[in-house]
Design a protein around this motif. Structure first.
Motif, mmCIF file in Angstrom:
data_model
loop_
_atom_site.group_PDB
_atom_site.id
_atom_site.type_symbol
_atom_site.label_atom_id
_atom_site.label_comp_id
_atom_site.label_asym_id
_atom_site.label_seq_id
_atom_site.Cartn_x
_atom_site.Cartn_y
_atom_site.Cartn_z
ATOM 1 N N TYR A 147 0.835 -1.307 0.009
ATOM 2 C CA TYR A 147 -0.114 0.185 -0.128
ATOM 3 C C TYR A 147 0.954 1.206 -0.042
ATOM 4 C CZ TYR A 147 -3.483 3.513 1.195
ATOM 5 O OH TYR A 147 -4.076 4.693 1.013
ATOM 6 N N THR A 148 0.841 2.253 -1.051
ATOM 7 C CA THR A 148 1.639 3.345 -1.014
ATOM 8 C C THR A 148 0.474 4.533 -0.831
ATOM 9 O OG1 THR A 148 2.868 2.420 -2.872
ATOM 10 C CG2 THR A 148 3.105 4.817 -2.564
ATOM 11 N N ALA A 149 0.796 5.110 0.206
ATOM 12 C CA ALA A 149 0.067 6.595 0.518
ATOM 13 C C ALA A 149 0.311 7.533 -0.560
ATOM 14 C CB ALA A 149 0.398 7.038 1.869
ATOM 15 N N LYS A 150 -0.731 8.204 -0.949
ATOM 16 C CA LYS A 150 -0.715 9.289 -2.141
ATOM 17 C C LYS A 150 -1.101 10.386 -1.567
ATOM 18 C CE LYS A 150 0.685 6.708 -5.432
ATOM 19 N NZ LYS A 150 2.010 6.757 -6.105
ATOM 20 N N SER A 151 -1.286 10.771 -0.153
ATOM 21 C CA SER A 151 -2.031 11.805 0.428
ATOM 22 C C SER A 151 -1.466 11.814 1.875
ATOM 23 C CB SER A 151 -3.444 12.037 0.578
ATOM 24 O OG SER A 151 -3.955 10.996 1.493
ATOM 25 N N ALA A 152 -1.315 13.028 2.517
ATOM 26 C CA ALA A 152 -1.075 12.976 4.185
ATOM 27 C C ALA A 152 -2.184 12.839 5.094
ATOM 28 C CB ALA A 152 -0.147 14.478 4.325
ATOM 29 N N ASP A 153 -3.360 12.297 4.515
ATOM 30 C CA ASP A 153 -4.397 12.139 5.387
ATOM 31 C C ASP A 153 -4.199 10.764 6.120
ATOM 32 O OD1 ASP A 153 -5.679 14.374 4.222
ATOM 33 O OD2 ASP A 153 -6.458 13.095 2.465
ATOM 34 N N SER A 154 -5.202 10.269 6.845
ATOM 35 C CA SER A 154 -5.226 8.984 7.439
ATOM 36 C C SER A 154 -5.830 8.204 6.409
ATOM 37 C CB SER A 154 -6.230 9.161 8.503
ATOM 38 O OG SER A 154 -5.872 9.737 9.726
ATOM 39 N N HIS A 155 -5.594 6.745 6.454
ATOM 40 C CA HIS A 155 -5.777 5.960 5.402
ATOM 41 C C HIS A 155 -6.787 4.927 6.170
ATOM 42 C CE1 HIS A 155 -3.159 7.822 2.586
ATOM 43 N NE2 HIS A 155 -2.327 8.043 3.721
ATOM 44 N N GLU A 156 -7.910 4.421 5.334
ATOM 45 C CA GLU A 156 -8.711 3.287 5.755
ATOM 46 C C GLU A 156 -9.068 2.478 4.788
ATOM 47 O OE1 GLU A 156 -12.546 2.501 8.395
ATOM 48 O OE2 GLU A 156 -11.560 4.389 8.654
ATOM 49 N N LEU A 157 -8.903 1.319 4.707
ATOM 50 C CA LEU A 157 -9.258 0.336 3.540
ATOM 51 C C LEU A 157 -9.866 -0.874 3.923
ATOM 52 C CD1 LEU A 157 -6.525 -1.298 1.886
ATOM 53 C CD2 LEU A 157 -5.761 1.071 2.422
ATOM 54 N N LEU A 158 -10.783 -1.382 3.115
ATOM 55 C CA LEU A 158 -11.445 -2.994 3.467
ATOM 56 C C LEU A 158 -10.985 -3.940 2.437
ATOM 57 C CD1 LEU A 158 -13.724 -4.568 5.240
ATOM 58 C CD2 LEU A 158 -14.939 -4.007 3.251
ATOM 59 N N ILE A 159 -10.390 -4.727 2.947
ATOM 60 C CA ILE A 159 -9.728 -5.942 1.972
ATOM 61 C C ILE A 159 -10.690 -7.094 2.157
ATOM 62 C CG2 ILE A 159 -7.788 -7.297 1.332
ATOM 63 C CD1 ILE A 159 -5.780 -5.391 2.359
ATOM 64 N N THR A 160 -11.206 -7.677 0.984
ATOM 65 C CA THR A 160 -12.009 -8.456 0.900
ATOM 66 C C THR A 160 -11.261 -9.889 0.126
ATOM 67 O OG1 THR A 160 -13.943 -7.252 1.125
ATOM 68 C CG2 THR A 160 -14.228 -9.572 0.562
ATOM 69 N N ILE A 161 -11.283 -11.104 0.656
ATOM 70 C CA ILE A 161 -10.907 -12.339 -0.003
ATOM 71 C C ILE A 161 -12.146 -13.144 0.013
ATOM 72 C CG2 ILE A 161 -9.258 -14.150 -0.103
ATOM 73 C CD1 ILE A 161 -7.220 -12.171 1.204
ATOM 74 N N GLU A 162 -12.404 -13.746 -1.290
ATOM 75 C CA GLU A 162 -13.476 -14.739 -1.755
ATOM 76 C C GLU A 162 -13.015 -15.818 -2.516
ATOM 77 O OE1 GLU A 162 -18.221 -13.912 -3.208
ATOM 78 O OE2 GLU A 162 -16.757 -12.199 -2.862
ATOM 79 N N ASP A 163 -13.714 -17.094 -2.073
ATOM 80 C CA ASP A 163 -13.463 -18.038 -2.905
ATOM 81 C C ASP A 163 -14.791 -18.163 -3.904
ATOM 82 O OD1 ASP A 163 -15.518 -19.347 -1.827
ATOM 83 O OD2 ASP A 163 -14.335 -20.889 -0.595
#
Length: 151
Positions: A96-112
């Motif tokens: 993950y590479t930050a492209k802003s000086a903000d806080s970062h929050e992301l949801l990762i989903t893995i599905e079969d």
């Protein structure tokens, strides 16, 4: 007797009950929770299914709630927000590479391919210098007992 034999042969089924879908979890190695603009954080993951079926396929997708950045499979494509990508292995790394000086929050989903899914939210706080003096403060991990030296 003939009736019992015919009945027992007709009641048998050739269908095998083969389980194809197994619940799974994803083991995530520890990662830093702070990131500066332009910095990378590596996420190492391993899919751990409760059983093994060779035709199981896994996909990954993510959705970014806060901040701006890119998520890339190491030795693979850069993921597009909310697009599903096939995982080639049960062990993989993401950058993950930050492209802003903000806080970062992301949801990762893995599905079969049978609809079982695993989700986790990842949060990174901003570690950019906030205009302080620029001095480095070093805190010892285990200072122990300090004994003064007599002169």
């Amino acid at each position: 007797m003939l009736f019992a034999l015919v009945f027992s042969l007709c009641s048998c089924s050739d269908d095998l009950d083969v389980q194809q879908s197994y619940p799974f979890t994803v083991d995530v190695m520890p990662y830093p929770d702070k990131i500066a603009n332009g910095e990378n954080v590596e996420l190492r993951m391993t899919i751990l299914p409760e059983g093994n079926y060779t035709n199981t396929l896994y996909t990954i997708r993510y959705f970014q709630y806060e901040g701006k950045g890119t998520l890339k499979l190491v030795d693979g494509p850069t993921l597009v927000n909310n697009d599903r990508v096939l995982l080639e292995s049960k062990q993989f790394r993401l950058n993950y590479t930050a492209k802003s000086a903000d806080s970062h929050e992301l949801l990762i989903t893995i599905e079969d391919n049978y609809g079982m899914k695993w989700e986790q939210t990842f949060e990174f706080n901003n570690s950019d210098d906030d205009g302080g003096s620029g001095s480095l403060v070093v805190t010892p991990i285990n200072p122990g007992t300090i004994t003064p030296i007599n002169q």
